[in-house]
Design an enzyme around this catalytic site. Structure first.
Site, short mmCIF file in Angstrom:
data_model
loop_
_atom_site.label_atom_id
_atom_site.label_comp_id
_atom_site.label_asym_id
_atom_site.label_seq_id
_atom_site.Cartn_x
_atom_site.Cartn_y
_atom_site.Cartn_z
N HIS A 1 4.16 3.34 13.17
CA HIS A 1 3.44 4.60 13.26
C HIS A 1 3.82 5.74 13.99
O HIS A 1 3.20 6.40 14.67
CB HIS A 1 2.02 4.21 13.73
N ASP B 1 6.29 2.24 6.62
CA ASP B 1 4.84 1.50 6.49
C ASP B 1 4.16 2.48 5.48
O ASP B 1 3.30 3.40 5.95
CB ASP B 1 3.96 1.62 7.91
N ASP C 1 4.19 -6.13 3.58
CA ASP C 1 3.66 -5.05 4.66
C ASP C 1 4.81 -5.23 5.59
O ASP C 1 5.69 -6.19 5.80
CB ASP C 1 2.39 -5.10 5.22
N HIS D 1 0.94 -1.18 0.20
CA HIS D 1 -0.13 -0.08 -0.11
C HIS D 1 0.76 1.30 -0.03
O HIS D 1 2.03 1.41 0.60
CB HIS D 1 -1.02 -0.09 1.35
N GLU E 1 -5.20 1.78 2.56
CA GLU E 1 -5.06 0.57 3.51
C GLU E 1 -5.19 0.86 4.97
O GLU E 1 -5.73 0.07 5.79
CB GLU E 1 -3.67 -0.20 3.40
N GLU E 2 -4.68 1.96 5.41
CA GLU E 2 -4.62 2.47 6.67
C GLU E 2 -5.94 2.76 7.29
O GLU E 2 -6.22 2.98 8.30
CB GLU E 2 -3.72 3.82 6.75
#
Length: 352
Positions: A319, A177, A230, A67, A207-208
Site C-alpha cells: 500500500h 497489489d 493476491d 483483483h 477488492e480494496e
C-alpha cells in the site's frame, strides 16, 4: 524474470481505482483474446475468461481470481484557492502520502498534482505532534481557484504516480497489489491447454473496498472450487526485529495461505497446493497473515460453502508506491498455479 516484464509493467503502471478499473479491464480482455474460449464482463466490471474442461466431469469448475483495482482517491471538494480535498478509495497509510506526485483523472484529461507537505522549517509544535490523516490531504494542481474548479469536479479520481522497474532481484512500483497477480492469472491462462475441468479466470473489481467483486462472482460463477491470488506481507526488513512478524520473506517462494483476517483456507486445498509444489520442485512457504482480507473470503462466503485456497506473492512495502516483489517468487507463483490447475480433475474430495 522468465515471463513478460513489459506486460507486468503495463498492468502496474495503468490506473484503476475501485469501481473504475476500465484501463486494466481493457488489457485483461485483450490478453484473454488468444488464451480462453470465451470472455464476459458483468455489471460490476469483473472480467471472466473461461477455458472449457475436456475431462469426464465437464460440469466441474474452478474459479481463479485476482483483483484489478488499486487504492486511490475520489475528489470531494475544490477549495477557493484551487486545492483538492479527497476521500480515500481503499486503505492508505497517511504517513506515506506527503509530497507524493499524483494524477487527477478529469473528463478533460489527466492533470498532474502533488500532495502538499509543509516544510519542516515552519512546522509548529502542534503540527509536529499531529497524526497524519487522509482528510488532511490537500492536492496542489498548480491552478488558481477558478481554473481548478473549471477542470476538476467532485467525483474525479486520483491515483498515485510511479513507474515499475527492476531493482536487483526485485520488481518495484505501484499497484503490484494486485496487478502482479492479475499478471500471474493471465500468464497461467496462456499456458493452460485442454484442462480436465472448466476454469474461470476472473479479474475482479472493488477488492480494496470490501471484496465486492468476488462476492458477486461467487454467486454468478458458482464454482466447485476457488483459488484466490493476491500479494501478502513480507516484513523481512530491518525495521521489523521480531521474525514472527515477518509473515513471509521475499525470495523464499510463493506463499500458500493458511489464514488471514477474512478466511481460513480449506485444509485439503492448501495441502494439495503444498503437495503439488513439492512434487514439482517449486519453492514455497506458508502464510499466516494476522490482518487483511482477500478475494478468497468473497468466494467462500457466497452461494453456499465452497472449498477455497490461495496463492500469495510475498511483497514488501504494501500500500505504497514502492511495493516490491522478488522476480523468482512471481515466476514460482505462476508455476504453482499452472501445476495445480493442470492436475485438477474434479475427483479430489475437499469436503471436511
Amino acid at each position: 524474470m522468465e515471463h513478460d516484464f513489459e506486460l507486468l509493467r503495463e498492468l502496474t503502471e495503468a490506473r484503476g481505482v475501485p469501481g473504475y478499473e476500465d484501463r486494466i479491464r481493457e488489457i485483461v480482455r485483450r490478453e484473454f483474446d488468444d488464451s480462453v474460449d470465451r470472455v464476459r464482463t458483468d455489471a460490476m466490471g469483473n472480467v471472466v475468461g473461461t477455458i472449457e474442461g475436456t475431462g469426464e466431469d465437464e460440469g466441474y469448475s474452478v474459479a481463479v481470481a485476482a483483483h484489478m483495482d488499486e487504492i486511490g482517491f475520489m475528489v470531494k471538494h475544490v477549495t477557493d484557492e484551487g486545492f483538492l480535498q479527497v476521500d480515500a478509495l481503499g486503505g492508505f497509510d497517511p504517513r506515506v502520502l506527503r509530497a507524493q506526485r499524483v494524477t487527477v483523472h478529469t473528463d478533460g484529461g489527466d492533470l498532474t498534482g502533488v500532495i502538499g507537505s509543509v516544510p519542516p522549517h515552519t512546522l509548529t509544535e502542534e503540527q509536529r505532534e499531529k497524526k497524519d490523516e487522509v482528510e488532511d490531504v490537500y492536492i496542489d494542481v498548480g491552478l488558481d481557484g477558478d481554473a481548478a474548479s473549471e477542470q476538476v469536479t467532485v467525483g474525479d479520481l486520483v491515483t498515485l504516480d510511479q513507474t515499475t522497474v527492476e531493482m536487483g532481484n526485485l520488481i518495484t512500483g505501484k499497484a503490484l497489489d494486485d496487478r502482479v497477480c492479475v499478471f500471474q492469472l493471465l500468464e497461467a491462462a496462456n499456458r493452460i491447454e485442454d484442462p480436465d475441468v472448466t476454469i474461470h479466470f476472473a479479474a475482479t473489481v472493488q477488492e480494496e473496498v470490501g471484496l465486492r467483486g468476488a462476492q458477486a462472482l461467487g454467486v454468478d460463477v458458482d464454482p466447485d472450487l476457488a483459488i484466490a491470488l493476491d500479494v501478502t506481507v513480507a516484513n523481512d526488513v530491518p525495521q521489523i526485529g521480531d521474525e514472527s512478524k515477518q509473515v513471509t520473506e521475499v525470495g523464499d517462494g510463493a506463499a500458500v495461505k493458511l489464514k488471514d483476517s477474512s478466511v481460513i483456507t480449506n485444509p485439503k486445498v492448501n495441502h494439495r497446493l503444498r503437495d503439488v509444489a513439492e512434487r514439482r520442485g517449486i519453492d514455497h512457504q506458508l502464510e499466516v497473515l494476522p490482518a487483511g482480507g482477500t478475494d478468497t473470503a468473497g468466494f467462500q462466503n457466497t452461494h453456499g460453502a465452497k472449498p477455497v485456497g490461495a496463492i500469495s506473492i510475498p511483497t514488501r512495502y504494501l500500500h505504497t508506491v514502492t511495493e516490491s516483489a522478488h522476480a523468482d517468487d512471481v515466476d514460482g507463483a505462476i508455476d504453482l498455479l499452472v501445476a495445480f490447475l493442470e492436475t485438477e480433475t474434479g475427483d479430489h474430495d475437499y469436503t471436511l
